[in-house]
Design a protein around this motif. Structure first.
Motif, short mmCIF file in Angstrom:
data_model
loop_
_atom_site.label_atom_id
_atom_site.label_comp_id
_atom_site.label_asym_id
_atom_site.label_seq_id
_atom_site.Cartn_x
_atom_site.Cartn_y
_atom_site.Cartn_z
N THR A 1 0.84 -1.30 0.09
CA THR A 1 0.00 -0.04 -0.01
C THR A 1 0.85 1.25 -0.07
O THR A 1 0.62 2.25 -0.84
CB THR A 1 -0.91 0.05 1.29
N LYS A 2 1.91 1.18 0.65
CA LYS A 2 2.83 2.31 0.92
C LYS A 2 3.60 2.66 -0.43
O LYS A 2 3.68 3.89 -0.99
CB LYS A 2 3.97 2.27 2.10
N GLU A 3 3.88 1.54 -1.03
CA GLU A 3 4.71 1.50 -2.25
C GLU A 3 3.91 2.16 -3.36
O GLU A 3 4.13 2.77 -4.59
CB GLU A 3 5.68 0.37 -2.57
N HIS A 4 2.62 1.56 -3.33
CA HIS A 4 1.53 1.79 -4.45
C HIS A 4 1.44 3.42 -4.48
O HIS A 4 1.19 4.02 -5.57
CB HIS A 4 0.68 1.22 -4.14
N ARG A 5 1.28 3.86 -3.14
CA ARG A 5 0.99 5.04 -3.13
C ARG A 5 2.20 6.33 -3.27
O ARG A 5 1.94 7.02 -4.07
CB ARG A 5 0.66 5.72 -1.32
N ILE A 6 3.21 5.62 -3.17
CA ILE A 6 4.46 6.70 -3.48
C ILE A 6 4.72 6.46 -5.20
O ILE A 6 4.84 7.52 -5.77
CB ILE A 6 5.82 5.83 -3.15
N GLU A 7 4.38 5.43 -5.86
CA GLU A 7 4.34 5.29 -7.32
C GLU A 7 3.12 6.23 -7.92
O GLU A 7 3.28 6.78 -8.92
CB GLU A 7 4.04 3.98 -7.72
N ALA A 8 1.93 6.11 -7.35
CA ALA A 8 1.10 7.01 -7.71
C ALA A 8 1.09 8.49 -7.69
O ALA A 8 0.75 9.07 -8.69
CB ALA A 8 -0.57 6.55 -7.13
N ASP A 9 1.73 8.77 -6.34
CA ASP A 9 2.06 10.14 -6.35
C ASP A 9 3.23 10.67 -7.39
O ASP A 9 3.16 11.74 -7.75
CB ASP A 9 2.49 10.52 -5.15
#
Length: 67
Positions: free
Chosen positions: A56-64
């Motif tokens: 979830t954290k990594e996905h948020r970073i990539e989405a940003d």
């Protein structure tokens, strides 16, 4: 589990290697694979939860990054 590499190592224990080519897609497929492993009761709840938090954290970073 602390980072994406740890999640990859967890999946590798079950013979699952994920490489789609785009990091965010890889993360999404890893999340699906984790769901399947958890439903089959092949991984513990603790492993599942910590791996999902990392994803979830990594996905948020990539989405940003794409914004």
């Amino acid at each position: 589990m602390k980072n994406l590499y740890d999640v990859q190592q967890l999946l590798k224990r079950f013979g699952t290697y994920v490489y789609i080519g785009k990091r965010i897609w890889d993360i999404e497929v890893m999340a699906l694979e984790l769901d399947h492993l958890h439903e089959a009761k092949l991984i513990s709840n603790d492993e599942f939860i910590s791996a999902k938090l990392v994803l979830t954290k990594e996905h948020r970073i990539e989405a940003d990054k794409t914004k």
